[in-house]
Write an enzyme that holds these catalytic residues in place. Structure first.
Site, PDB file in Angstrom:
ATOM      1  N   HIS A  12       0.855  -1.196   0.000  1.00 47.48           N
ATOM      2  CA  HIS A  12       0.000   0.000   0.000  1.00 47.48           C
ATOM      3  C   HIS A  12       0.887   1.241   0.000  1.00 47.48           C
ATOM      4  CE1 HIS A  12      -4.083   1.798   1.065  1.00 47.48           C
ATOM      5  NE2 HIS A  12      -3.259   2.834   1.063  1.00 47.48           N
ATOM      6  N   HIS A  14       1.291   4.911  -2.232  1.00 46.26           N
ATOM      7  CA  HIS A  14       0.813   5.829  -3.269  1.00 46.26           C
ATOM      8  C   HIS A  14       1.997   6.529  -3.936  1.00 46.26           C
ATOM      9  CE1 HIS A  14      -3.525   5.682  -2.243  1.00 46.26           C
ATOM     10  NE2 HIS A  14      -3.074   5.414  -1.021  1.00 46.26           N
ATOM     11  N   ASP A  16       2.044   9.256  -5.759  1.00 50.32           N
ATOM     12  CA  ASP A  16       2.068  10.719  -5.605  1.00 50.32           C
ATOM     13  C   ASP A  16       2.279  11.174  -4.167  1.00 50.32           C
ATOM     14  OD1 ASP A  16      -0.443   9.779  -4.933  1.00 50.32           O
ATOM     15  OD2 ASP A  16      -1.553  11.378  -5.921  1.00 50.32           O
ATOM     16  N   HIS A 197      -9.881   1.045  -0.444  1.00 52.09           N
ATOM     17  CA  HIS A 197      -9.693   1.864   0.755  1.00 52.09           C
ATOM     18  C   HIS A 197     -11.020   1.885   1.519  1.00 52.09           C
ATOM     19  CE1 HIS A 197      -6.062   3.553  -1.082  1.00 52.09           C
ATOM     20  NE2 HIS A 197      -5.818   4.229   0.024  1.00 52.09           N
ATOM     21  N   GLU A 200     -10.907   3.511   6.950  1.00 55.70           N
ATOM     22  CA  GLU A 200      -9.744   4.339   7.301  1.00 55.70           C
ATOM     23  C   GLU A 200     -10.163   5.527   8.151  1.00 55.70           C
ATOM     24  OE1 GLU A 200      -6.156   6.907   5.135  1.00 55.70           O
ATOM     25  OE2 GLU A 200      -7.839   6.184   3.929  1.00 55.70           O
ATOM     26  N   ASP A 278       1.866   3.714   3.137  1.00 54.20           N
ATOM     27  CA  ASP A 278       0.834   4.587   2.591  1.00 54.20           C
ATOM     28  C   ASP A 278       1.472   5.654   1.699  1.00 54.20           C
ATOM     29  OD1 ASP A 278      -1.725   5.405   2.047  1.00 54.20           O
ATOM     30  OD2 ASP A 278      -2.080   6.359   3.979  1.00 54.20           O
TER      31      ASP A 278
END
Length: 335
Positions: A12, A14, A16, A197, A200, A278
């Site tokens: 997991h 990202h 960006d 997702h 969360e 993350d």
């Protein structure tokens, strides 16, 4: 315990949220992109959490600047390559990078060009480093439903060529899964694996619905199953892996401390948890840092880590050949 030397898996992460700050500065200067500051120390405040974040929505504001420099094929390829280079240096052996293609169309790139560029960066890094990578395509929940269909349809040609799964990401509203039933049905028919997702930002019921309505095979975060007995039971019974990101959860104020994070309770109860970053830049973290914090504050042992590593192997959307390779590293997990 030297967590740095241990083999790791990242499920997991990202794209960006994991750019080098130096790269943001370099691209901004090269492409004449305005930034609030061209001083590295000052710019870090705009792209990383500095204990000033009060919610998931505030956390997501840190992605604005990185996405400004991710609008050309050259830049996307470079950023993907550098991410794998960085995690390989942390002894990550396999990574599933996720990103939302529609965030990168500002300068006229189409979805296929965007995906292709990121895959090129991943494959280039694989040639140079001891790492394997795959790509998860994200559909933004703050965009309309047709845009999600567009990502699913146009990304399908890359399944088996580096793209492995589809995801729903961005801010989390209660009962969002019901809006995406047809989108995820199409994704499954196309051959995508499914990770969502959910749970969360305080809504454990979303995990229940993501599994029952969207056929989620994995859940991104999922920590709020702690407040929804039905979701907790389903995750445990169906062995649904959770992609847990402890530091990120602290930054979004889901929990106040590592000690109060439910991760260790989940692990001890047999929930298939995995540990992830993350967003390496936004949360200023690495897998090694995550493990060090869990060891320091929650008593994570080498035996616990072996379970986490094997959970990640099985939870991954990697090929059977890659999973076999990843399992071969288990012998290196010693205290």
């Amino acid at each position: 315990m030297n967590f740095k030397k241990l083999p790791k898996i990242e499920l997991h992460c990202h794209l960006d949220g994991s750019l080098r700050v130096d790269t943001i500065l370099d691209i901004a200067k090269k492409d004449n992109i305005p930034l609030p500051s061209y001083n590295k120390k000052e710019l870090i405040n705009y792209v990383s959490i500095m204990d000033d974040c009060n919610s998931l929505d505030e956390y997501l504001n840190k992605f604005f600047i990185p996405n400004k420099v991710m609008q050309t094929k050259e830049n996307l390829k470079r950023i993907a390559f550098e991410l794998l280079e960085d995690v390989a240096a942390d002894n990550v052996k396999y990574i599933e990078v996720r990103f939302a293609p529609l965030l990168h169309v500002e300068k006229g790139l189409n979805i296929e060009e965007i995906i292709e560029s990121v895959l090129e960066g991943i494959k280039e890094a694989e040639k140079l480093y001891d790492i394997k990578g795959n790509l998860i395509l994200g559909c933004m929940r703050n965009m309309d439903i047709p845009s999600a269909f567009e990502v699913v349809k146009k990304g399908a040609k890359f399944i088996g060529k580096g793209v492995v799964a589809i995801d729903l990401c961005a801010g989390e509203e209660p009962h969002f899964p019901g809006k995406y039933i047809e989108v995820l049905k199409l994704a499954k028919e196309c051959g995508y694996r499914i990770t969502i997702h959910a749970g969360e930002a305080g809504v454990g019921e979303n995990v229940l619905e993501a599994i029952n309505l969207l056929n989620a095979e994995r859940i991104g975060h999922g920590i709020y199953i702690k407040d929804c007995a039905e979701a907790y039971k389903l995750v445990k019974e169906k062995n649904i892996p959770l992609e847990v990101c402890p530091t990120s959860n602290l930054h979004t104020k889901a929990f106040e401390s590592y000690e109060t994070h439910p991760f260790m309770d989940f692990l001890k109860d047999g929930i298939k948890v995995t540990i992830n970053t993350d967003n390496m830049t936004v949360s200023n973290t690495t897998i090694t840092k995550e493990l060090e914090m869990l060891n320091k504050f929650c008593g994570l042992s080498i035996g616990d880590y072996k379970i986490l590593y094997l959970n990640a192997v099985e939870a991954s959307f990697a090929s059977s050949e890659t999973k076999k390779m990843l399992k071969s590293y288990v012998k290196e997990i010693t205290g």
